[in-house]
Each structure stands twice: as C-alpha cells, then as structure tokens.
Design a protein around this motif. Structure first.
Motif, PDB file in Angstrom:
ATOM      1  N   GLY A 286      -4.488  71.509   2.346  1.00  0.00           N
ATOM      2  CA  GLY A 286      -5.540  71.261   1.126  1.00  0.00           C
ATOM      3  C   GLY A 286      -6.017  72.007   0.184  1.00  0.00           C
ATOM      4  N   VAL A 287      -6.169  71.463  -1.072  1.00  0.00           N
ATOM      5  CA  VAL A 287      -7.162  72.331  -1.906  1.00  0.00           C
ATOM      6  C   VAL A 287      -8.460  71.761  -2.009  1.00  0.00           C
TER       7      VAL A 287
ATOM      8  N   ARG B   1      10.923  68.356   9.524  1.00  0.00           N
ATOM      9  CA  ARG B   1      11.652  67.822   9.274  1.00  0.00           C
ATOM     10  C   ARG B   1      12.381  69.723   8.316  1.00  0.00           C
ATOM     11  N   LEU B   2      11.697  69.843   8.031  1.00  0.00           N
ATOM     12  CA  LEU B   2      11.812  71.549   7.010  1.00  0.00           C
ATOM     13  C   LEU B   2      12.042  72.357   7.867  1.00  0.00           C
ATOM     14  N   GLY B   3      10.735  72.346   9.372  1.00  0.00           N
ATOM     15  CA  GLY B   3      11.112  73.913   9.981  1.00  0.00           C
ATOM     16  C   GLY B   3       9.680  74.688   9.750  1.00  0.00           C
ATOM     17  N   ASP B   4       9.042  75.103  10.957  1.00  0.00           N
ATOM     18  CA  ASP B   4       7.479  75.810  10.554  1.00  0.00           C
ATOM     19  C   ASP B   4       7.475  76.650   8.832  1.00  0.00           C
ATOM     20  N   ALA B   5       8.665  77.793   8.934  1.00  0.00           N
ATOM     21  CA  ALA B   5       8.324  78.527   8.407  1.00  0.00           C
ATOM     22  C   ALA B   5       8.984  78.096   6.802  1.00  0.00           C
ATOM     23  N   PRO B   6       9.612  77.421   6.223  1.00  0.00           N
ATOM     24  CA  PRO B   6       9.929  76.860   5.735  1.00  0.00           C
ATOM     25  C   PRO B   6       9.277  76.360   4.538  1.00  0.00           C
ATOM     26  N   PHE B   7       8.356  75.210   5.477  1.00  0.00           N
ATOM     27  CA  PHE B   7       7.347  74.072   5.675  1.00  0.00           C
ATOM     28  C   PHE B   7       5.987  74.973   4.429  1.00  0.00           C
ATOM     29  N   ARG B   8       5.229  76.295   5.455  1.00  0.00           N
ATOM     30  CA  ARG B   8       4.627  77.001   5.080  1.00  0.00           C
ATOM     31  C   ARG B   8       5.263  77.600   3.474  1.00  0.00           C
ATOM     32  N   GLU B   9       6.649  78.461   3.594  1.00  0.00           N
ATOM     33  CA  GLU B   9       6.907  78.826   2.345  1.00  0.00           C
ATOM     34  C   GLU B   9       6.404  77.927   1.097  1.00  0.00           C
ATOM     35  N   LYS B  10       6.627  76.504   1.541  1.00  0.00           N
ATOM     36  CA  LYS B  10       6.965  75.785   0.123  1.00  0.00           C
ATOM     37  C   LYS B  10       5.380  75.195   0.212  1.00  0.00           C
ATOM     38  N   ALA B  11       4.362  75.262   1.483  1.00  0.00           N
ATOM     39  CA  ALA B  11       3.311  74.962   0.298  1.00  0.00           C
ATOM     40  C   ALA B  11       2.435  75.959   0.130  1.00  0.00           C
ATOM     41  N   ARG B  12       2.677  77.328   0.877  1.00  0.00           N
ATOM     42  CA  ARG B  12       2.318  78.583   0.100  1.00  0.00           C
ATOM     43  C   ARG B  12       2.286  78.702  -1.041  1.00  0.00           C
ATOM     44  N   ASP B  13       3.798  78.115  -2.105  1.00  0.00           N
ATOM     45  CA  ASP B  13       3.246  77.949  -3.326  1.00  0.00           C
ATOM     46  C   ASP B  13       3.286  77.004  -3.233  1.00  0.00           C
ATOM     47  N   LEU B  14       2.134  76.388  -3.247  1.00  0.00           N
ATOM     48  CA  LEU B  14       2.451  74.438  -3.579  1.00  0.00           C
ATOM     49  C   LEU B  14       0.731  75.207  -3.743  1.00  0.00           C
TER      50      LEU B  14
ATOM     51  N   ALA C 179      -0.862  78.007  -4.648  1.00  0.00           N
ATOM     52  CA  ALA C 179      -0.735  78.629  -5.619  1.00  0.00           C
ATOM     53  C   ALA C 179      -1.044  78.128  -6.935  1.00  0.00           C
ATOM     54  N   THR C 180       0.316  76.992  -6.543  1.00  0.00           N
ATOM     55  CA  THR C 180       0.178  76.275  -8.045  1.00  0.00           C
ATOM     56  C   THR C 180      -0.744  75.350  -9.015  1.00  0.00           C
ATOM     57  N   LEU C 181      -0.830  74.956  -7.004  1.00  0.00           N
ATOM     58  CA  LEU C 181      -2.518  74.138  -7.328  1.00  0.00           C
ATOM     59  C   LEU C 181      -3.344  74.672  -8.561  1.00  0.00           C
ATOM     60  N   ARG C 182      -4.136  76.122  -7.287  1.00  0.00           N
ATOM     61  CA  ARG C 182      -4.726  76.863  -8.275  1.00  0.00           C
ATOM     62  C   ARG C 182      -5.036  76.561  -8.564  1.00  0.00           C
ATOM     63  N   THR C 183      -4.084  77.091 -10.133  1.00  0.00           N
ATOM     64  CA  THR C 183      -3.359  77.463 -11.232  1.00  0.00           C
ATOM     65  C   THR C 183      -3.585  76.595 -12.122  1.00  0.00           C
ATOM     66  N   VAL C 184      -2.848  75.066 -11.773  1.00  0.00           N
ATOM     67  CA  VAL C 184      -3.095  74.537 -12.129  1.00  0.00           C
ATOM     68  C   VAL C 184      -5.358  73.436 -12.495  1.00  0.00           C
ATOM     69  N   ILE C 185      -5.605  73.678 -11.280  1.00  0.00           N
ATOM     70  CA  ILE C 185      -6.907  73.930 -11.531  1.00  0.00           C
ATOM     71  C   ILE C 185      -7.850  74.611 -12.390  1.00  0.00           C
ATOM     72  N   ARG C 186      -7.844  75.542 -12.694  1.00  0.00           N
ATOM     73  CA  ARG C 186      -8.213  76.844 -13.790  1.00  0.00           C
ATOM     74  C   ARG C 186      -7.834  76.368 -14.443  1.00  0.00           C
ATOM     75  N   GLU C 187      -6.469  76.117 -14.660  1.00  0.00           N
ATOM     76  CA  GLU C 187      -5.752  75.988 -16.278  1.00  0.00           C
ATOM     77  C   GLU C 187      -6.676  74.578 -17.153  1.00  0.00           C
ATOM     78  N   HIS C 188      -7.485  74.011 -15.677  1.00  0.00           N
ATOM     79  CA  HIS C 188      -7.906  72.180 -16.176  1.00  0.00           C
ATOM     80  C   HIS C 188      -9.622  73.104 -15.882  1.00  0.00           C
ATOM     81  N   ALA C 189     -10.008  73.729 -16.956  1.00  0.00           N
ATOM     82  CA  ALA C 189     -11.417  74.761 -16.037  1.00  0.00           C
ATOM     83  C   ALA C 189     -12.577  73.975 -14.966  1.00  0.00           C
ATOM     84  N   GLY C 190     -11.322  74.019 -14.316  1.00  0.00           N
ATOM     85  CA  GLY C 190     -11.569  73.677 -12.934  1.00  0.00           C
ATOM     86  C   GLY C 190     -12.006  75.094 -11.910  1.00  0.00           C
ATOM     87  N   THR C 191     -12.499  74.714 -10.801  1.00  0.00           N
ATOM     88  CA  THR C 191     -12.967  76.530 -10.414  1.00  0.00           C
ATOM     89  C   THR C 191     -12.415  76.072  -8.665  1.00  0.00           C
TER      90      THR C 191
END
Length: 172
Positions: free
Chosen positions: A52-53, A15-28, A30-42
């Motif tokens: 996935g993460v 639906r989004l196309g390869d590049a737009p999906f990868r950009e959104k997924a890459r940004d997400l 990074a966000t997920l990894r930050t959220v995990i660290r903010e909740h004392a996870g690794t």
C-alpha cells in the motif's frame, strides 16, 4: 490523506507467483507515487504498508483526484486497489506520519470494494463543491478499533467536471 492497498494481494500472489506479483506491485508503487506527486501530494516514504501507499495533501480536491487516478492505475495493470481518504491532524516524524487520522484512513480503505474510493464525511465536506465528483452515501460505518462510527461516502466521477481552481484548504 489517502491510503491505497492492493485488493486480494494474497490471491494475486498465488495466481501470478511471488516474483511476477512483486514486480507488478513494485511498478505500481512507483506509478502511484508519481500520480500522487502530480496531484500536489506527498507520498510518505517511511510508512511501510506492504503493498500500500499513504500520502498527505493540502487539498481535499487534490487528494480525491489523485485517489481516482491511482484507482485507474491499479485497474490498468490488473492490481485493483482499496482506496480510503480521511482528513485530520497527524504527527510527523522523519519521513513518516502517525495518529488517529492515519488509522481512520486505513480503516476506511479496508471498507472499500476493489477499485472504489471511500471518503469520510470530513473529506466530503471539504471537497463537495470543488472536486467535480458525486458522493454516494454509505451511512455510518463501524471501524475496527475506532470508538465511534464514521459516516462514509463512495466517490463517483461526475459526467462533466467543473472548472479547476486553486484551494487553500489544508488536509493532512
């Protein structure tokens, strides 16, 4: 250990196309990894999950809170996640984890509806009085490649959250 995976990523890519999906997924990612660290996870940097993460926590409560926050982050950017949690021993090598507990977390994640957090009975038992959430019984579930069925619960946010306190329970 929580495991996240973008729901219907193939359809979203179409639906989004390869590049737009990868950009959104890459940004997400990074966000997920930050959220995990903010909740004392690794977040596990060496685990290549495609979209996935995987993360480890020393507290079931922290893992649940992080999973709920990750689910919201995915929903906010239009990339809903499958989320699954299990607790158990893992083998640590370099920047990666392996073992049956990782496999079970992955299988639980695959059972969840987009945006839903599912947990094993072990996680529910560790966090049932400390996480400030409700657990909806999903019964025994057959997990692909796992010999025995596993009791699974959906996590529902409680109307009002209880007091927060530190936990010494170990979860991996």
């Amino acid at each position: 250990m929580p495991l996240t995976d973008i729901a219907d990523s193939t359809a979203l890519t179409e639906r989004l196309g390869d590049a737009p999906f990868r950009e959104k997924a890459r940004d997400l990612d990074a966000t997920l990894r930050t959220v995990i660290r903010e909740h004392a996870g690794t977040p596990i940097e060496g685990k290549l999950l495609g979209d996935g993460v995987l993360a480890v926590f020393t507290s079931a409560r922290h893992a649940l809170e992080a999973s709920l926050a990750c689910g919201k982050a995915g929903d906010n950017v239009g990339l809903p996640l499958h989320l699954g949690l299990h607790a158990g021993d893992v083998i640590r090598e370099d920047n990666n984890v392996y073992g049956g507990a990782v496999n079970i977390a992955s299988r639980i994640s695959s059972l969840s509806a987009p945006g839903e957090v599912l947990v094993s009975d072990i996680v529910r038992g560790l966090a049932r009085t400390s996480a400030g959430v409700k657990f909806e019984d999903r019964g025994e579930q057959a997990l692909r490649g796992i010999a025995e069925p596993l009791h699974v619960f959906a996590v529902r946010e409680a109307a009002s959250r209880g007091s927060r306190y530190s936990s010494n329970n170990q979860m991996a």
